[in-house]
Design a protein around this motif. Sequence first.
Motif, PDB file in Angstrom:
ATOM      1  N   GLY A  93       0.820  -1.216   0.000  1.00  0.00           N
ATOM      2  CA  GLY A  93       0.000   0.000   0.000  1.00  0.00           C
ATOM      3  C   GLY A  93       0.849   1.259   0.000  1.00  0.00           C
ATOM      4  O   GLY A  93       0.537   2.237  -0.682  1.00  0.00           O
ATOM      5  N   ARG A  94       1.912   1.246   0.758  1.00  0.00           N
ATOM      6  CA  ARG A  94       2.818   2.402   0.786  1.00  0.00           C
ATOM      7  C   ARG A  94       3.524   2.542  -0.563  1.00  0.00           C
ATOM      8  O   ARG A  94       3.757   3.656  -1.024  1.00  0.00           O
ATOM      9  N   TRP A  95       3.889   1.395  -1.160  1.00  0.00           N
ATOM     10  CA  TRP A  95       4.517   1.440  -2.478  1.00  0.00           C
ATOM     11  C   TRP A  95       3.584   2.133  -3.465  1.00  0.00           C
ATOM     12  O   TRP A  95       3.999   2.997  -4.233  1.00  0.00           O
ATOM     13  N   ALA A  96       2.314   1.752  -3.436  1.00  0.00           N
ATOM     14  CA  ALA A  96       1.326   2.394  -4.316  1.00  0.00           C
ATOM     15  C   ALA A  96       1.219   3.877  -3.986  1.00  0.00           C
ATOM     16  O   ALA A  96       1.116   4.721  -4.884  1.00  0.00           O
ATOM     17  N   ALA A  97       1.272   4.209  -2.720  1.00  0.00           N
ATOM     18  CA  ALA A  97       1.193   5.615  -2.305  1.00  0.00           C
ATOM     19  C   ALA A  97       2.375   6.414  -2.847  1.00  0.00           C
ATOM     20  O   ALA A  97       2.221   7.580  -3.233  1.00  0.00           O
ATOM     21  N   ALA A  98       3.539   5.803  -2.881  1.00  0.00           N
ATOM     22  CA  ALA A  98       4.737   6.497  -3.372  1.00  0.00           C
ATOM     23  C   ALA A  98       4.610   6.878  -4.837  1.00  0.00           C
ATOM     24  O   ALA A  98       5.356   7.736  -5.314  1.00  0.00           O
ATOM     25  N   GLN A  99       3.663   6.266  -5.549  1.00  0.00           N
ATOM     26  CA  GLN A  99       3.443   6.574  -6.962  1.00  0.00           C
ATOM     27  C   GLN A  99       2.412   7.690  -7.149  1.00  0.00           C
ATOM     28  O   GLN A  99       2.148   8.107  -8.281  1.00  0.00           O
ATOM     29  N   LEU A 100       1.825   8.158  -6.053  1.00  0.00           N
ATOM     30  CA  LEU A 100       0.792   9.198  -6.140  1.00  0.00           C
ATOM     31  C   LEU A 100       1.355  10.462  -6.787  1.00  0.00           C
ATOM     32  O   LEU A 100       2.436  10.930  -6.417  1.00  0.00           O
ATOM     33  N   ARG A 101       0.614  10.997  -7.712  1.00  0.00           N
ATOM     34  CA  ARG A 101       1.037  12.250  -8.346  1.00  0.00           C
ATOM     35  C   ARG A 101       0.804  13.387  -7.352  1.00  0.00           C
ATOM     36  O   ARG A 101      -0.318  13.592  -6.880  1.00  0.00           O
ATOM     37  N   LEU A 102       1.869  14.099  -7.058  1.00  0.00           N
ATOM     38  CA  LEU A 102       1.818  15.215  -6.112  1.00  0.00           C
ATOM     39  C   LEU A 102       1.812  16.527  -6.868  1.00  0.00           C
ATOM     40  O   LEU A 102       2.374  16.616  -7.961  1.00  0.00           O
ATOM     41  N   ASP A 103       1.226  17.549  -6.256  1.00  0.00           N
ATOM     42  CA  ASP A 103       1.293  18.860  -6.895  1.00  0.00           C
ATOM     43  C   ASP A 103       2.754  19.307  -6.885  1.00  0.00           C
ATOM     44  O   ASP A 103       3.557  18.830  -6.076  1.00  0.00           O
ATOM     45  N   PRO A 104       3.137  20.182  -7.815  1.00  0.00           N
ATOM     46  CA  PRO A 104       4.559  20.550  -7.963  1.00  0.00           C
ATOM     47  C   PRO A 104       5.216  21.052  -6.679  1.00  0.00           C
ATOM     48  O   PRO A 104       6.367  20.695  -6.394  1.00  0.00           O
ATOM     49  N   GLU A 105       4.519  21.842  -5.905  1.00  0.00           N
ATOM     50  CA  GLU A 105       5.107  22.390  -4.677  1.00  0.00           C
ATOM     51  C   GLU A 105       5.368  21.280  -3.653  1.00  0.00           C
ATOM     52  O   GLU A 105       6.435  21.218  -3.043  1.00  0.00           O
ATOM     53  N   THR A 106       4.402  20.399  -3.484  1.00  0.00           N
ATOM     54  CA  THR A 106       4.555  19.285  -2.549  1.00  0.00           C
ATOM     55  C   THR A 106       5.649  18.344  -3.037  1.00  0.00           C
ATOM     56  O   THR A 106       6.480  17.880  -2.248  1.00  0.00           O
ATOM     57  N   ALA A 107       5.657  18.052  -4.313  1.00  0.00           N
ATOM     58  CA  ALA A 107       6.673  17.160  -4.879  1.00  0.00           C
ATOM     59  C   ALA A 107       8.077  17.731  -4.676  1.00  0.00           C
ATOM     60  O   ALA A 107       9.007  17.002  -4.318  1.00  0.00           O
ATOM     61  N   ALA A 108       8.221  19.028  -4.877  1.00  0.00           N
ATOM     62  CA  ALA A 108       9.537  19.669  -4.730  1.00  0.00           C
ATOM     63  C   ALA A 108      10.052  19.594  -3.300  1.00  0.00           C
ATOM     64  O   ALA A 108      11.265  19.521  -3.078  1.00  0.00           O
ATOM     65  N   ALA A 109       9.143  19.580  -2.337  1.00  0.00           N
ATOM     66  CA  ALA A 109       9.533  19.531  -0.929  1.00  0.00           C
ATOM     67  C   ALA A 109       9.612  18.102  -0.397  1.00  0.00           C
ATOM     68  O   ALA A 109       9.990  17.894   0.753  1.00  0.00           O
ATOM     69  N   SER A 110       9.291  17.116  -1.227  1.00  0.00           N
ATOM     70  CA  SER A 110       9.232  15.725  -0.778  1.00  0.00           C
ATOM     71  C   SER A 110      10.580  15.032  -0.913  1.00  0.00           C
ATOM     72  O   SER A 110      11.524  15.568  -1.507  1.00  0.00           O
ATOM     73  N   ALA A 111      10.644  13.820  -0.411  1.00  0.00           N
ATOM     74  CA  ALA A 111      11.846  12.995  -0.551  1.00  0.00           C
ATOM     75  C   ALA A 111      12.000  12.461  -1.974  1.00  0.00           C
ATOM     76  O   ALA A 111      13.012  11.834  -2.283  1.00  0.00           O
ATOM     77  N   GLY A 112      11.032  12.714  -2.826  1.00  0.00           N
ATOM     78  CA  GLY A 112      11.144  12.301  -4.223  1.00  0.00           C
ATOM     79  C   GLY A 112      12.393  12.869  -4.879  1.00  0.00           C
ATOM     80  O   GLY A 112      13.047  12.194  -5.680  1.00  0.00           O
ATOM     81  N   ARG A 113      12.722  14.085  -4.530  1.00  0.00           N
ATOM     82  CA  ARG A 113      13.951  14.706  -5.055  1.00  0.00           C
ATOM     83  C   ARG A 113      15.187  13.917  -4.615  1.00  0.00           C
ATOM     84  O   ARG A 113      16.149  13.783  -5.354  1.00  0.00           O
TER      85      ARG A 113
END
Length: 184
Positions: A93-113
């Motif tokens: 479930g968390r793996w699926a969550a990690a694929q969630l499309r985030l808005d640009p501001e949230t994505a930029a502040a996330s560990a995705g970077r």
Amino acid sequence: MTTERLTRAGAELADEVGFDQVTVSALARRFDVQVASLYSHLKNSQDLRTRIALLALDELAVRAADALAGRAGRDALAALGNVYRDYARVHPGRWAAAQLRLDPETAAASAGRRHAELTRAILRGYQLTEPDQTHAVRLLGSVFHGYVSLEAGGGFSHSAPDTEETWPRVLDALDALLRNWPAP
């Protein structure tokens, strides 16, 4: 109750019933409380889902950084791929969550970077520079995520060889490709 506790409980719920089934209502049932009592901590179900995605990205980044420490080349490539594959198996479930499309501001502040930075650190060992590094980041993400998703969905279960035999071959092929990256 805290927002962090609710997020972690939501992540556990996602692993149990699937990320698509996680809502504030489902979380309220888990705690045996009224839905309204959770709204002082969460805006809505999308807020909860975003928080779970951020938690998953952070957990993955920490695991990846630990696994990559002191490694290079194929060893680092395998370590990163194995972190993703193992995490998806333990926390679907968390793996699926990690694929969630985030808005640009949230994505930029996330560990995705951080994931991209870790992947780029591996690629520097293959002497890749821009724009090839970006192409390779996308390739690795596609292969890792695609393999994990197909494996989890039973896409490889209908034929031999076993995925445990295929996975190292996939990593070997990626390593060979990165060592022999095609010129533009």
